[in-house]
Design an enzyme around this catalytic site. Structure first.
Site, short mmCIF file in Angstrom:
data_model
loop_
_atom_site.label_atom_id
_atom_site.label_comp_id
_atom_site.label_asym_id
_atom_site.label_seq_id
_atom_site.Cartn_x
_atom_site.Cartn_y
_atom_site.Cartn_z
CB SER A 9 -0.90 0.01 1.23
OG SER A 9 -1.44 1.30 1.37
CG HIS A 34 -3.88 -1.21 -1.98
ND1 HIS A 34 -4.98 -1.93 -2.38
CD2 HIS A 34 -4.32 -0.43 -0.96
CE1 HIS A 34 -6.03 -1.59 -1.64
NE2 HIS A 34 -5.66 -0.68 -0.77
CG ASP A 36 -4.94 2.66 0.61
OD1 ASP A 36 -5.94 1.97 0.37
OD2 ASP A 36 -3.92 2.21 1.18
CG MET A 38 -7.88 7.51 2.12
SD MET A 38 -7.21 7.36 3.79
CE MET A 38 -6.47 5.72 3.69
CG HIS A 67 -9.16 0.75 -1.15
ND1 HIS A 67 -8.64 0.49 0.10
CD2 HIS A 67 -10.51 0.79 -1.00
CE1 HIS A 67 -9.63 0.38 0.96
NE2 HIS A 67 -10.77 0.56 0.33
CG MET A 69 -11.08 3.91 1.33
SD MET A 69 -9.59 3.68 2.31
CE MET A 69 -8.37 3.77 1.03
CG MET A 139 -12.01 -2.31 4.14
SD MET A 139 -10.47 -1.97 3.28
CE MET A 139 -9.48 -1.26 4.60
CG ASP A 177 -6.59 -2.68 2.48
OD1 ASP A 177 -5.51 -2.55 3.07
OD2 ASP A 177 -7.12 -1.76 1.83
C1 DX5 Z 1 -6.49 1.61 5.18
C2 DX5 Z 1 -5.97 1.30 3.81
C3 DX5 Z 1 -4.97 0.21 3.78
C4 DX5 Z 1 -3.73 0.48 4.58
C5 DX5 Z 1 -3.01 -0.78 4.89
O1 DX5 Z 1 -7.48 2.55 5.07
O2 DX5 Z 1 -7.02 0.94 2.95
O3 DX5 Z 1 -4.65 -0.12 2.43
O4 DX5 Z 1 -2.87 1.35 3.93
O5 DX5 Z 1 -1.91 -0.47 5.70
P1 DX5 Z 1 -1.34 -1.50 6.79
O6 DX5 Z 1 -0.86 -2.70 6.04
O7 DX5 Z 1 -0.26 -0.74 7.46
O8 DX5 Z 1 -2.49 -1.85 7.70
ZN ZN Z 2 -6.55 0.08 0.95
#
Ligand code: DX5
Ligand code: ZN
Length: 220
Positions: A9, A34, A36, A38, A67, A69, A139, A177
């Site tokens: 990630s 990955h 993320d 947000m 991903h 969010m 998740m 994840d």
């Molecule tokens: C959380 C993200 C994950 C996160 C995972 O909101 O969607 O992808 O970055 O990080 P670790 O592996 O540190 O939990």
């Molecule tokens: Zn994620």
């Protein structure tokens, strides 16, 4: 057992040194990256958006697993597709009844579609959209931040998801994840995961190649 797919990630990367971080992940043996995304509304944190994904795309040949969010993700599906996403995953919690339609829109852009559920959402909400999914993402932490602890009750959900997919005749990967480490990756794989996302466990390691190798080794 089949080889697990490892998606580091980028949330845990140094954003100001992203180009080098991408090279480091290729060298470490990542299968996909990955991303993320947000928005500070769907989750209490803000990361990056479309331009960052497009710029990342130019600097790596690894497939990008985006991903989202964000609220109203359907507004941005086409933009993330054009930015070069290989997968776009959208939350049931953000789409509700529109989930099927959004997954179809993703596929319509020529991108693989994934549906995501939070740790406290039952996997049964995905039953009707399984034919429209190219992967499902479960998740194992509440989304928003890296470095959280794996929520143990998700292991049973992975098994349940695997059974649902089998019953539906859908041979697609389940990706997990949040909070994945060498200590719990075997449990997650044994429950039926085909892929894992790992942020802090990979980026936080002194030797990132060894960290990816350790995750792979534990799932053989
Ligand atoms: C959380 C993200 C994950 C996160 C995972 O909101 O969607 O992808 O970055 O990080 P670790 O592996 O540190 O939990
Ligand atoms: Zn994620």
């Amino acid at each position: 057992m089949s080889r697990i797919r490892i998606a580091p990630s980028l949330l845990s990367a140094d954003f100001a040194a992203m180009g080098e971080e991408l090279i480091s992940m290729e060298r470490a043996g990542a299968d996909l990256l990955h991303c993320d995304v947000m928005d500070g509304v769907f989750v209490p944190n803000i990361t990056f958006g479309i331009k960052m994904v497009a710029d990342i795309r130019k600097r790596t040949s690894l497939p990008l697993d985006c991903h989202l969010m964000i609220v109203e993700p359907w507004k941005y599906v086409e933009a993330f597709a054009k930015a070069g996403a290989a997968y776009i995953t959208v939350h049931y919690e953000a789409c509700g009844d529109r989930l099927g339609e959004v997954l179809q829109a993703i596929r319509g852009c020529g991108v693989k579609a994934g549906a995501v559920v939070n740790p406290d959402t039952p996997v049964s909400v995905l039953q009707n959209v399984l034919p429209l999914c190219d992967m499902v993402l479960l998740m194992s932490v509440f989304p928003g931040f890296g470095g959280q602890k794996y929520i143990g009750s998700v292991t049973a959900k992975i098994r349940e998801m695997k059974d649902m997919l089998r019953a539906a005749g859908r041979d697609i990967p389940i990706e997990i994840d949040g909070g994945i480490t060498p200590d719990n990756v075997a449990e997650v794989k044994a429950a039926g995961a085909g892929g894992i996302v790992a942020g802090s466990a990979v980026f936080g390691a002194a030797d990132r190649r060894a960290a990816v190798a350790a995750l792979r080794e534990r799932t053989k």
